[in-house]
Scaffold this motif. Sequence first.
Motif, PDB file in Angstrom:
ATOM      1  N   THR A  18      10.582   2.315  -7.421  1.00  0.00           N
ATOM      2  CA  THR A  18       9.729   1.277  -6.847  1.00  0.00           C
ATOM      3  C   THR A  18      10.544   0.281  -6.039  1.00  0.00           C
ATOM      4  O   THR A  18      10.180  -0.078  -4.909  1.00  0.00           O
ATOM      5  CB  THR A  18       8.972   0.538  -7.970  1.00  0.00           C
ATOM      6  N   ILE A  19      11.667  -0.174  -6.608  1.00  0.00           N
ATOM      7  CA  ILE A  19      12.512  -1.124  -5.880  1.00  0.00           C
ATOM      8  C   ILE A  19      13.029  -0.491  -4.589  1.00  0.00           C
ATOM      9  O   ILE A  19      12.989  -1.089  -3.511  1.00  0.00           O
ATOM     10  CB  ILE A  19      13.695  -1.587  -6.768  1.00  0.00           C
ATOM     11  N   PHE A  20      13.470   0.759  -4.715  1.00  0.00           N
ATOM     12  CA  PHE A  20      13.987   1.485  -3.552  1.00  0.00           C
ATOM     13  C   PHE A  20      12.909   1.598  -2.471  1.00  0.00           C
ATOM     14  O   PHE A  20      13.148   1.330  -1.290  1.00  0.00           O
ATOM     15  CB  PHE A  20      14.444   2.868  -4.033  1.00  0.00           C
ATOM     16  N   ALA A  21      11.686   1.963  -2.890  1.00  0.00           N
ATOM     17  CA  ALA A  21      10.591   2.150  -1.935  1.00  0.00           C
ATOM     18  C   ALA A  21      10.224   0.830  -1.260  1.00  0.00           C
ATOM     19  O   ALA A  21      10.108   0.754  -0.033  1.00  0.00           O
ATOM     20  CB  ALA A  21       9.372   2.739  -2.646  1.00  0.00           C
ATOM     21  N   LEU A  22      10.068  -0.233  -2.063  1.00  0.00           N
ATOM     22  CA  LEU A  22       9.679  -1.533  -1.504  1.00  0.00           C
ATOM     23  C   LEU A  22      10.700  -2.014  -0.481  1.00  0.00           C
ATOM     24  O   LEU A  22      10.347  -2.484   0.597  1.00  0.00           O
ATOM     25  CB  LEU A  22       9.577  -2.569  -2.626  1.00  0.00           C
ATOM     26  N   ASN A  23      11.987  -1.885  -0.837  1.00  0.00           N
ATOM     27  CA  ASN A  23      13.029  -2.349   0.068  1.00  0.00           C
ATOM     28  C   ASN A  23      13.012  -1.597   1.385  1.00  0.00           C
ATOM     29  O   ASN A  23      13.191  -2.174   2.452  1.00  0.00           O
ATOM     30  CB  ASN A  23      14.394  -2.196  -0.597  1.00  0.00           C
TER      31      ASN A  23
ATOM     32  N   GLY B 150       3.735  10.494  -5.488  1.00  0.00           N
ATOM     33  CA  GLY B 150       5.024  11.103  -5.810  1.00  0.00           C
ATOM     34  C   GLY B 150       5.093  11.495  -7.275  1.00  0.00           C
ATOM     35  O   GLY B 150       5.539  12.591  -7.627  1.00  0.00           O
ATOM     36  N   TYR B 151       4.614  10.594  -8.149  1.00  0.00           N
ATOM     37  CA  TYR B 151       4.649  10.882  -9.587  1.00  0.00           C
ATOM     38  C   TYR B 151       3.693  12.024  -9.934  1.00  0.00           C
ATOM     39  O   TYR B 151       4.020  12.884 -10.753  1.00  0.00           O
ATOM     40  CB  TYR B 151       4.287   9.614 -10.373  1.00  0.00           C
ATOM     41  N   SER B 152       2.518  12.028  -9.289  1.00  0.00           N
ATOM     42  CA  SER B 152       1.570  13.124  -9.549  1.00  0.00           C
ATOM     43  C   SER B 152       2.176  14.461  -9.141  1.00  0.00           C
ATOM     44  O   SER B 152       2.056  15.454  -9.862  1.00  0.00           O
ATOM     45  CB  SER B 152       0.275  12.901  -8.770  1.00  0.00           C
ATOM     46  N   LEU B 153       2.826  14.471  -7.982  1.00  0.00           N
ATOM     47  CA  LEU B 153       3.470  15.707  -7.538  1.00  0.00           C
ATOM     48  C   LEU B 153       4.566  16.117  -8.520  1.00  0.00           C
ATOM     49  O   LEU B 153       4.714  17.294  -8.855  1.00  0.00           O
ATOM     50  CB  LEU B 153       4.061  15.530  -6.135  1.00  0.00           C
TER      51      LEU B 153
ATOM     52  N   VAL C 202       0.840  -1.202   0.000  1.00  0.00           N
ATOM     53  CA  VAL C 202       0.000   0.000   0.000  1.00  0.00           C
ATOM     54  C   VAL C 202       0.874   1.252   0.000  1.00  0.00           C
ATOM     55  O   VAL C 202       0.652   2.188  -0.781  1.00  0.00           O
ATOM     56  CB  VAL C 202      -0.944  -0.004   1.226  1.00  0.00           C
ATOM     57  N   LEU C 203       1.893   1.259   0.851  1.00  0.00           N
ATOM     58  CA  LEU C 203       2.718   2.461   0.963  1.00  0.00           C
ATOM     59  C   LEU C 203       3.509   2.715  -0.321  1.00  0.00           C
ATOM     60  O   LEU C 203       3.595   3.851  -0.791  1.00  0.00           O
ATOM     61  CB  LEU C 203       3.660   2.346   2.169  1.00  0.00           C
ATOM     62  N   THR C 204       4.069   1.641  -0.910  1.00  0.00           N
ATOM     63  CA  THR C 204       4.859   1.819  -2.125  1.00  0.00           C
ATOM     64  C   THR C 204       3.983   2.358  -3.254  1.00  0.00           C
ATOM     65  O   THR C 204       4.370   3.295  -3.962  1.00  0.00           O
ATOM     66  CB  THR C 204       5.505   0.493  -2.557  1.00  0.00           C
ATOM     67  N   VAL C 205       2.784   1.775  -3.416  1.00  0.00           N
ATOM     68  CA  VAL C 205       1.880   2.263  -4.458  1.00  0.00           C
ATOM     69  C   VAL C 205       1.570   3.745  -4.212  1.00  0.00           C
ATOM     70  O   VAL C 205       1.648   4.574  -5.129  1.00  0.00           O
ATOM     71  CB  VAL C 205       0.575   1.425  -4.487  1.00  0.00           C
ATOM     72  N   GLY C 206       1.275   4.086  -2.967  1.00  0.00           N
ATOM     73  CA  GLY C 206       0.991   5.480  -2.639  1.00  0.00           C
ATOM     74  C   GLY C 206       2.172   6.381  -2.922  1.00  0.00           C
ATOM     75  O   GLY C 206       2.022   7.454  -3.524  1.00  0.00           O
ATOM     76  N   GLN C 207       3.369   5.948  -2.482  1.00  0.00           N
ATOM     77  CA  GLN C 207       4.565   6.778  -2.675  1.00  0.00           C
ATOM     78  C   GLN C 207       4.814   7.037  -4.153  1.00  0.00           C
ATOM     79  O   GLN C 207       5.139   8.158  -4.561  1.00  0.00           O
ATOM     80  CB  GLN C 207       5.788   6.084  -2.055  1.00  0.00           C
TER      81      GLN C 207
ATOM     82  N   TRP D 115       3.079  11.007   4.613  1.00  0.00           N
ATOM     83  CA  TRP D 115       3.440  12.397   4.906  1.00  0.00           C
ATOM     84  C   TRP D 115       4.953  12.531   5.056  1.00  0.00           C
ATOM     85  O   TRP D 115       5.565  13.473   4.583  1.00  0.00           O
ATOM     86  CB  TRP D 115       2.731  12.835   6.195  1.00  0.00           C
ATOM     87  N   ARG D 116       5.540  11.531   5.716  1.00  0.00           N
ATOM     88  CA  ARG D 116       6.968  11.564   6.014  1.00  0.00           C
ATOM     89  C   ARG D 116       7.823  11.390   4.754  1.00  0.00           C
ATOM     90  O   ARG D 116       8.872  12.014   4.624  1.00  0.00           O
ATOM     91  CB  ARG D 116       7.261  10.447   7.012  1.00  0.00           C
ATOM     92  N   SER D 117       7.388  10.538   3.829  1.00  0.00           N
ATOM     93  CA  SER D 117       8.327  10.120   2.788  1.00  0.00           C
ATOM     94  C   SER D 117       7.964  10.537   1.372  1.00  0.00           C
ATOM     95  O   SER D 117       8.787  10.388   0.475  1.00  0.00           O
ATOM     96  CB  SER D 117       8.465   8.593   2.828  1.00  0.00           C
ATOM     97  N   VAL D 118       6.740  11.023   1.141  1.00  0.00           N
ATOM     98  CA  VAL D 118       6.344  11.219  -0.259  1.00  0.00           C
ATOM     99  C   VAL D 118       7.190  12.290  -0.950  1.00  0.00           C
ATOM    100  O   VAL D 118       7.428  12.226  -2.154  1.00  0.00           O
ATOM    101  CB  VAL D 118       4.827  11.524  -0.365  1.00  0.00           C
ATOM    102  N   GLY D 119       7.708  13.249  -0.180  1.00  0.00           N
ATOM    103  CA  GLY D 119       8.527  14.311  -0.759  1.00  0.00           C
ATOM    104  C   GLY D 119       9.772  13.778  -1.428  1.00  0.00           C
ATOM    105  O   GLY D 119      10.181  14.265  -2.492  1.00  0.00           O
ATOM    106  N   LEU D 120      10.368  12.759  -0.823  1.00  0.00           N
ATOM    107  CA  LEU D 120      11.582  12.159  -1.399  1.00  0.00           C
ATOM    108  C   LEU D 120      11.277  11.590  -2.780  1.00  0.00           C
ATOM    109  O   LEU D 120      12.019  11.819  -3.739  1.00  0.00           O
ATOM    110  CB  LEU D 120      12.111  11.069  -0.468  1.00  0.00           C
ATOM    111  N   PHE D 121      10.145  10.860  -2.877  1.00  0.00           N
ATOM    112  CA  PHE D 121       9.815  10.235  -4.156  1.00  0.00           C
ATOM    113  C   PHE D 121       9.386  11.280  -5.182  1.00  0.00           C
ATOM    114  O   PHE D 121       9.684  11.141  -6.368  1.00  0.00           O
ATOM    115  CB  PHE D 121       8.764   9.147  -3.953  1.00  0.00           C
TER     116      PHE D 121
END
Lengths: 304, 294
Positions: free
Chosen positions: B219-224, B86-89, B77-82, B167-173
């Motif tokens: 995606t790989i980075f986020a999942l890991n 993230g891509y929309s932003l 769920v988090l990876t899909v969201g990120q 909230w914490r991580s989406v900016g990075l992506f």
Amino acid sequence: MAISSGRVESAVSTRRARVTRARPGRARTVQLSRKTLTRAIIGIILVVEIYPLFWLLTSSLKTQNAFVSQPLWTIPSKLDFGNYASAWTTAHIPSDVINSLIVTVSSVVVILLLGAGAAFALEVLVFKGRGGILFFLVGGLMVPAQLVLLPLFEIYFKLGLNNTLLPMIITYVGQGLPLTVFLMATYFRSVPRELFEACAIDGGGTYRCFFSVALPLVRNGIFTVGMLVFFSVFNDLLVALTFNSKPSLSTIQVGLLNFNGQYGSVAYGPLFAAISIVIFALLILYLFINKQIMRGLTSGAVKG
Amino acid sequence: MRQVFGNRRAIAFFLAPALLVYIGVIVVPVGWSLVYSVFTGSPASGFAFAGLKNFRALFADPTIPQTLWFTVKYATVLTVGQIVIGYSLALLFKFVLRRSSTFIRTLVFFPVVLPTVAIALLFAQLFAVTPQAGPVDSIIHLFGGHPVDWFVSGSHAFVVIIAMDMWRSVGLFAVILYVGLLDIPEEVIESARIDGASGFGLLRRIILPMSRPIVAAATIFALNADLKVFDSILALNNGGPGTATTPLNLYMFQESFNYDNWGYGSTIALLITGLSLVVTVVVFRSLRRDITKD
């Protein structure tokens, strides 16, 4: 009089011209609603990013009484800075900050020195088996911290290093090396080899070529990797919590965690104040280095 | 030149310290961990050889499927969201705000540099119900909904956990993917526009395919990273209620240090390692197949 009527006329004519130039009906409303949509999205982003921090700040200035009696979203009627004083003294914030800085800065410096040296040897110097060693080092990226924590705990205990900050620093260095070597190697790869050859022809030795030619050439890379490592070490909890044998060794993360546990959900004011101190101190730091972070991330050398 | 680039003493000088630390902190402990997994106990209580008992316990332990499922659900769920948000932003920065995106970019990225514990404590209060309803419940109340006690049920706590970590991580992506968009040559987009592509068609036929490599890497980075979640959940609600929101990492930590069972903790750590390896390989393969298909 004549002048002013002329002005009116020209104003009218430009307006008419604008009206005829603008696209009729539909396209205009589409453009208008797109603009509104963009504004709405930006508004939502602003609220989502800023409101929690604003709420944190206002809450940290409330009295305990206000927490219990008023809805939590209200702004305090009078400002109470006492929370900051009690957070500062009871939560050991000064010693936590010092510990965090000692651990983070020394880890980052050692990681960058060792990582840049190893990447230089593996990418620029020539010897048998360097590809294999690079693969061996980068393979460490696959190892989760959990797998190495328990043995390290025992090793540090046997070496008598517990009750110092060294276990944390050594662990961070070991864990940070694979990514650092990998990234630094790509930076060295992007430097034209002729530059190193020129250094060798001009009579510089290996060490001279490293310190006076190679390092200055990749300083943007060093800065970017340094920042990545800095924040990952500074914000780590797992390692810091595992090797935290006494309160005087707490980093900011461990200190905040214990602060919450220590006071349960009773002392809201000091809890909010403690979080505020950490977050707004980092905000100031962030505003100073934000340009470099963005430049580092957008410079294109760390792309996947 | 060979004297300079093939200088054996210099090679050892540059390479040996890093290799020694790496072997000492990563390689040796990995082997040591394997040994732990066939023992029970801890250094404090003493070890006893257990053979494959820990592995049998791993398969019999009802908490393992639960924490494993939670970890996978959380990471997915988090990876899909990120990636999606993230891509929309990133698209917003690149195509709508263009040069004026600096401020929003800076703002969205800021939570990335904050200590996770501070964020978790902040979110625990944002979603609080005692001593008074927190801001989130106040908003729900304002729109006529029933206030929710967020930390009493696992499914509600899951919502808070996802909201917090987004909230914490989406900016990075957002920034990583924005860099990917910047790399698409301006001429390609321009000529597609001249050919009549615009809006959604331009996005689907030109921009998405061209940013696939960076999306794959992200995606790989986020999942890991998401499979290794630990600190934010520990600080938010300690995996509660019960073990309803406990990820594998937290379970391993609790087993090792709260219940003093290092052998079992090491066995769980091996499971975590295996999970990360499998996921990385599967994602990597499927993405590579995707690229070669085109």
